[in-house]
Design an enzyme around this catalytic site. Structure first.
Site, PDB file in Angstrom:
ATOM      1  N   PHE A   1       0.806  -1.234   0.000  1.00 25.00           N
ATOM      2  CA  PHE A   1       0.000   0.000   0.000  1.00 25.00           C
ATOM      3  C   PHE A   1       0.836   1.281   0.000  1.00 25.00           C
ATOM      4  O   PHE A   1       0.306   2.379   0.087  1.00 25.00           O
ATOM      5  CB  PHE A   1      -0.962  -0.006   1.204  1.00 25.00           C
TER       6      PHE A   1
ATOM      7  N   GLU B   1       1.086  -7.446   5.717  1.00 28.08           N
ATOM      8  CA  GLU B   1      -0.380  -7.570   5.700  1.00 28.08           C
ATOM      9  C   GLU B   1      -1.053  -6.510   6.544  1.00 28.08           C
ATOM     10  O   GLU B   1      -2.270  -6.349   6.517  1.00 28.08           O
ATOM     11  CB  GLU B   1      -0.773  -8.961   6.221  1.00 28.08           C
TER      12      GLU B   1
ATOM     13  N   ASP C   1       9.267   6.073   3.685  1.00 24.32           N
ATOM     14  CA  ASP C   1      10.018   6.320   4.920  1.00 24.32           C
ATOM     15  C   ASP C   1       9.340   5.665   6.120  1.00 24.32           C
ATOM     16  O   ASP C   1      10.002   5.230   7.062  1.00 24.32           O
ATOM     17  CB  ASP C   1      10.131   7.831   5.160  1.00 24.32           C
TER      18      ASP C   1
ATOM     19  N   GLU D   1       9.534   1.484  10.378  1.00 25.32           N
ATOM     20  CA  GLU D   1       9.067   0.253  11.035  1.00 25.32           C
ATOM     21  C   GLU D   1      10.197  -0.766  11.135  1.00 25.32           C
ATOM     22  O   GLU D   1      10.418  -1.374  12.183  1.00 25.32           O
ATOM     23  CB  GLU D   1       7.955  -0.355  10.183  1.00 25.32           C
TER      24      GLU D   1
ATOM     25  N   SER E   1       5.761   7.623  -0.548  1.00 25.65           N
ATOM     26  CA  SER E   1       5.256   8.951  -0.896  1.00 25.65           C
ATOM     27  C   SER E   1       6.356  10.013  -0.869  1.00 25.65           C
ATOM     28  O   SER E   1       6.425  10.859  -1.747  1.00 25.65           O
ATOM     29  CB  SER E   1       4.148   9.346   0.077  1.00 25.65           C
TER      30      SER E   1
ATOM     31  N   ASP F   1       9.126  10.928  11.432  1.00 27.03           N
ATOM     32  CA  ASP F   1       9.328  10.101  10.232  1.00 27.03           C
ATOM     33  C   ASP F   1       8.000   9.686   9.601  1.00 27.03           C
ATOM     34  O   ASP F   1       7.841   8.561   9.120  1.00 27.03           O
ATOM     35  CB  ASP F   1      10.113   8.813  10.576  1.00 27.03           C
TER      36      ASP F   1
ATOM     37  N   GLU G   1       5.134   9.347  11.211  1.00 26.90           N
ATOM     38  CA  GLU G   1       4.185   8.787  12.184  1.00 26.90           C
ATOM     39  C   GLU G   1       3.792   9.883  13.148  1.00 26.90           C
ATOM     40  O   GLU G   1       4.634  10.678  13.571  1.00 26.90           O
ATOM     41  CB  GLU G   1       4.842   7.646  12.983  1.00 26.90           C
TER      42      GLU G   1
HETATM   43  C1  LIG Z   1       5.157  25.533  -1.454  1.00 24.51           C
HETATM   44  C2  LIG Z   1       6.139  24.466  -1.620  1.00 24.51           C
HETATM   45  C3  LIG Z   1       6.155  23.514  -0.461  1.00 24.51           C
HETATM   46  C4  LIG Z   1       7.521  22.989  -0.296  1.00 24.51           C
HETATM   47  C5  LIG Z   1       7.732  22.232   0.973  1.00 24.51           C
HETATM   48  C6  LIG Z   1       9.150  22.318   1.364  1.00 24.51           C
HETATM   49  C7  LIG Z   1       9.519  21.453   2.533  1.00 24.51           C
HETATM   50  C8  LIG Z   1       9.932  20.089   2.139  1.00 24.51           C
HETATM   51  C9  LIG Z   1      10.735  19.427   3.210  1.00 24.51           C
HETATM   52  C10 LIG Z   1      10.623  17.957   3.104  1.00 24.51           C
HETATM   53  C11 LIG Z   1      10.952  17.274   4.358  1.00 24.51           C
HETATM   54  C12 LIG Z   1      10.625  15.836   4.246  1.00 24.51           C
HETATM   55  C13 LIG Z   1      10.796  15.131   5.532  1.00 24.51           C
HETATM   56  C14 LIG Z   1      10.397  13.698   5.377  1.00 24.51           C
HETATM   57  C15 LIG Z   1       9.462  13.147   6.064  1.00 24.51           C
HETATM   58  C16 LIG Z   1       9.039  11.730   5.842  1.00 24.51           C
HETATM   59  O1  LIG Z   1       9.695  10.904   6.758  1.00 24.51           O
HETATM   60  C17 LIG Z   1       7.536  11.619   6.037  1.00 24.51           C
HETATM   61  C18 LIG Z   1       7.044  10.183   5.784  1.00 24.51           C
HETATM   62  O2  LIG Z   1       7.294   9.796   4.456  1.00 24.51           O
HETATM   63  P1  LIG Z   1       6.509   8.611   3.711  1.00 24.51           P
HETATM   64  O3  LIG Z   1       6.446   7.453   4.639  1.00 24.51           O
HETATM   65  O4  LIG Z   1       7.316   8.298   2.486  1.00 24.51           O
HETATM   66  O5  LIG Z   1       5.156   9.091   3.415  1.00 24.51           O
HETATM   67  N1  LIG Z   1       6.860  12.498   5.110  1.00 24.51           N
HETATM   68  C19 LIG Z   1       6.198  13.576   5.508  1.00 24.51           C
HETATM   69  O6  LIG Z   1       6.076  13.844   6.664  1.00 24.51           O
HETATM   70  C20 LIG Z   1       5.575  14.468   4.442  1.00 24.51           C
HETATM   71  C21 LIG Z   1       6.320  15.750   4.309  1.00 24.51           C
HETATM   72  C22 LIG Z   1       5.655  16.616   3.284  1.00 24.51           C
HETATM   73  C23 LIG Z   1       6.314  17.956   3.163  1.00 24.51           C
HETATM   74  C24 LIG Z   1       5.476  18.943   2.399  1.00 24.51           C
HETATM   75  N1  ADP Z   2      -0.042  -4.124   4.600  1.00 24.42           N
HETATM   76  C1  ADP Z   2      -0.147  -2.943   5.200  1.00 24.42           C
HETATM   77  N2  ADP Z   2      -1.343  -2.362   5.385  1.00 24.42           N
HETATM   78  C2  ADP Z   2      -1.453  -1.148   5.947  1.00 24.42           C
HETATM   79  N3  ADP Z   2      -0.398  -0.412   6.384  1.00 24.42           N
HETATM   80  C3  ADP Z   2       0.819  -0.929   6.221  1.00 24.42           C
HETATM   81  C4  ADP Z   2       1.013  -2.213   5.616  1.00 24.42           C
HETATM   82  N4  ADP Z   2       2.329  -2.465   5.586  1.00 24.42           N
HETATM   83  C5  ADP Z   2       2.938  -1.395   6.158  1.00 24.42           C
HETATM   84  N5  ADP Z   2       2.036  -0.480   6.545  1.00 24.42           N
HETATM   85  C6  ADP Z   2       2.258   0.845   7.168  1.00 24.42           C
HETATM   86  O1  ADP Z   2       2.039   1.848   6.178  1.00 24.42           O
HETATM   87  C7  ADP Z   2       2.696   3.032   6.584  1.00 24.42           C
HETATM   88  C8  ADP Z   2       3.165   3.837   5.404  1.00 24.42           C
HETATM   89  O2  ADP Z   2       3.998   3.074   4.638  1.00 24.42           O
HETATM   90  P1  ADP Z   2       5.062   3.642   3.618  1.00 24.42           P
HETATM   91  O3  ADP Z   2       5.654   2.459   2.950  1.00 24.42           O
HETATM   92  O4  ADP Z   2       5.963   4.563   4.285  1.00 24.42           O
HETATM   93  O5  ADP Z   2       4.166   4.413   2.535  1.00 24.42           O
HETATM   94  P2  ADP Z   2       3.973   5.974   2.260  1.00 24.42           P
HETATM   95  O6  ADP Z   2       5.301   6.515   1.863  1.00 24.42           O
HETATM   96  O7  ADP Z   2       2.999   6.042   1.141  1.00 24.42           O
HETATM   97  O8  ADP Z   2       3.485   6.622   3.515  1.00 24.42           O
HETATM   98  C9  ADP Z   2       3.836   2.598   7.464  1.00 24.42           C
HETATM   99  O9  ADP Z   2       3.689   3.237   8.696  1.00 24.42           O
HETATM  100  C10 ADP Z   2       3.666   1.110   7.611  1.00 24.42           C
HETATM  101  O10 ADP Z   2       3.758   0.748   8.958  1.00 24.42           O
END
Ligand SMILES: CCCCCCCCCCCCC/C=C/[C@@H](O)[C@H](COP(=O)(O)O)NC(=O)CCCCC
Ligand code: ADP
Ligand code: CA
Length: 544
Positions: free
Chosen positions: A113, A144, A172, A177, A214, A498, A500
């Site tokens: 996902f 899962e 991330d 995790e 993401s 990170d 969460e």
């Molecule tokens: C108007 C333009 C906006 C520009 C934003 C500039 C700031 C960007 C800084 C980015 C920092 C990113 C820090 C990362 C955080 C990730 O750990 C966290 C989880 O990622 P994932 O599991 O892949 O989803 N992501 C976030 O918290 C989202 C940050 C979004 C920033 C806009």
């Molecule tokens: N099978 C699953 N179903 C739902 N959530 C999950 C599953 N496997 C992992 N996760 C959780 O999904 C969250 C986001 O995952 P991540 O891979 O970082 O995706 P994204 O970058 O889109 O946020 C993590 O906190 C993880 O614990």
């Protein structure tokens, strides 16, 4: 790799794998025969002399640009199949040498996902064929539920002692995790309780990340791009780099480890709002980011931080952390010396009483006086204020949204984090901050921003009656103002750790220098030639 006359020299450090092939009669390949030899004076190079038909392909990496790596096949003809077989075996054996630190057995977690929900397909189509080519044995686990990977690790259901690394295919959050599971398992295995101010222990195995999430900031910051093939190749070549990890305490209880961002205010609100919009995929962050921006909330808080003892190192010092970074190498060396014995690090010895000189100002540029006396370390400072955002990053946090990252000169393994405090400001001012962050432009002349390189920090929201005095310049606060202040201070944000949510605002954070190793080498300095990149950067060879 270089080709000269009829000889080919391949740098084994950059060989992905080798396979038998049928070479068409007219192919422009090199061949070699009995005279071919492994040149023992030139480490990691095999010289091949050209002769007859039949053949094999050696797959090597290329650098097409923008930090991306790709594969390229170099084919060789042999005069008979037995010689061909000998060469394949010789190269495979050479690659297995301990000097290369290449993984042989991996456990791969795939979050179906993550991001745009393409992790499973990406893994099958792009990653697995390369792992097969590199003779890596894989145990595949599709998660899962949330915490599935973490639970498997903590319960040691995977027999971690028999594998060389963990790989997560996701974002991330998924990495976080796996990191938390691995560190908790490592501590429990040594009967260490994860409690206030404990010293976490470095795991023996490395973690790799295939970007399918993401934000993918860890991959971007440690490789220079978020690219599935590039990350797979870093894993196969056995790259390694130590990265800093934070331990986060809530109300003096350890709760989790983090490696990217800890953000209160803007980043916390954004994450909380985005959490029930996962169906939107990565664009949930832009949507919730815009909402949080328009809300322009600011929160009262007190931040105590311990500055890095290296006063030359600062978030605005313009020293980029590239592969083979001197600052990280030095920090890593002194860290391995100090962790050869169990060390209790210097810390707070009494609870801080608010310094009577610390006065609230709109932009809270007033750092309170040096608090030596209240702390065992004179590098402690306190700031009280109303903040739109309090961000702490342990690495630059480069990502597609902001290629230079939240703190472009932050180091991967210097044992420090960059604390960026954005005091209450107008929307225009905050937009200026965001845009400059996205583009990596100078922010130090924005007078509502403070940036410090720190070893640890704590935050507490100012919500108590006793806090009112510290945020008002008046000695006897009139009742009407008291009511207004009470209303404002009762509003708190959450922490983005990170990706969460941590709901409790009162936290304390310490950084642990290079606590975990990733299958990566840091961003290669784009001003170097390919052969310089090859030679400067692979820490695994420094150790060999
Ligand atoms: C108007 C333009 C906006 C520009 C934003 C500039 C700031 C960007 C800084 C980015 C920092 C990113 C820090 C990362 C955080 C990730 O750990 C966290 C989880 O990622 P994932 O599991 O892949 O989803 N992501 C976030 O918290 C989202 C940050 C979004 C920033 C806009
Ligand atoms: N099978 C699953 N179903 C739902 N959530 C999950 C599953 N496997 C992992 N996760 C959780 O999904 C969250 C986001 O995952 P991540 O891979 O970082 O995706 P994204 O970058 O889109 O946020 C993590 O906190 C993880 O614990
Ligand atoms: Ca760091």
């Amino acid at each position: 790799m270089y080709l000269s006359g009829h000889e080919a020299s391949l740098d084994l450090r950059e060989v992905v794998g080798v396979k038998a092939v049928k070479i068409p009669a007219k192919s422009s390949t090199l061949s070699f025969g009995k005279n071919a030899k492994v040149d023992e004076n030139v480490p990691y190079c095999i010289e091949m002399q050209p002769i007859g038909p039949l053949g094999f392909s050696v797959v090597i990496i290329t650098r097409p640009g923008n930090h991306r790596w790709r594969c390229k096949q170099v084919s060789f003809q042999c005069k008979d199949s037995s010689l061909c077989h000998q060469w394949i075996t010789a190269i495979k054996e050479a690659l297995k040498s301990e000097a290369f630190c290449r993984p042989k057995k991996l456990v791969v977690f795939v979050n179906p996902f993550s991001g745009k929900k393409k992790a499973v397909k990406l893994y099958r189509d792009k990653v697995l064929p390369l792992f097969e080519l590199a003779d890596i044995h894989v145990t595949y686990i599709e998660t899962e539920r949330q915490n599935h990977a973490r639970d498997l690790l903590v319960q040691n259901s995977l027999d971690l002692k028999r594998i060389d690394g963990l790989v997560c295919v996701g974002g991330d959050g998924m990495f976080s995790e796996v990191l938390n599971g691995l560190l908790t398992f490592t501590a429990h295995d040594l009967h260490i309780e994860e409690m206030d101010r404990f010293e976490p222990v470095a795991p023996d195995i490395r973690i790799g990340i295939i970007p399918a999430g993401s934000t993918n900031t860890i991959v971007y910051t440690t490789t220079g791009t978020s690219d599935v093939v590039t990350s797979t190749l870093h894993i196969i070549l056995g790259d390694q780099i130590g990265i800093d990890v934070n331990s986060v305490n809530v109300n003096d209880q350890f709760v989790r480890y983090s490696v990217t961002l800890l953000g209160y205010g803007y980043m916390g609100d954004l994450l909380k709002d985005s959490d029930n919009k996962r169906w939107m995929g990565p664009s949930r962050y832009s949507w919730s980011g815009t909402k949080s921006f328009l809300a322009n909330n600011a929160y009262y808080g007190e931040i105590k931080y311990r500055l890095s003892s290296n006063s030359d190192s600062h978030p605005t010092d313009a020293v980029k952390c590239y592969s083979g970074c001197d600052i990280c190498s030095m920090a890593g060396q002194s860290n391995s010396r100090s962790t050869s014995k169990v060390e209790i690090s210097a810390g707070r010895d009494t609870d801080l009483q608010l310094d009577e000189q610390s006065d609230f100002m709109k932009h809270s540029n007033s750092q309170s006086s040096d608090l030596s006396g209240s702390y065992s370390d004179s590098n402690w400072r306190t700031v009280i204020g109303k903040f739109v955002a309090v961000n702490s990053v342990t690495m630059s946090c480069s990502c597609d949204l902001s290629p230079p990252g939240m703190s472009p000169y932050c180091h991967l393994g210097d044992g420090c984090m960059d604390l960026i405090m954005v005091s209450q400001c107008s929307r225009i001012e905050f937009l200026k901050f965001l845009l400059r962050t996205a583009k990596g432009e100078e922010r130090k002349n924005l007078d509502f921003i403070q940036m410090h390189r720190v070893k640890e920090f704590s935050f507490r929201p100012l919500t108590e009656d006793s806090d009112l005095l510290s945020i008002s310049s008046e000695e006897n606060i009139p009742q009407s103002k008291k009511v207004k202040l009470k209303r404002q201070t009762s509003r708190t944000s959450v922490w983005n750790c990170d990706g969460e949510v941590i709901d409790q605002p009162k936290i304390s954070v310490r950084v642990h220098c290079q606590l975990v190793k990733l299958f990566a080498r840091g961003v290669e300095d784009p001003s170097l030639q390919d052969d310089q990149k090859r030679n400067c950067c692979s820490p695994s060879f420094d150790n060999s």
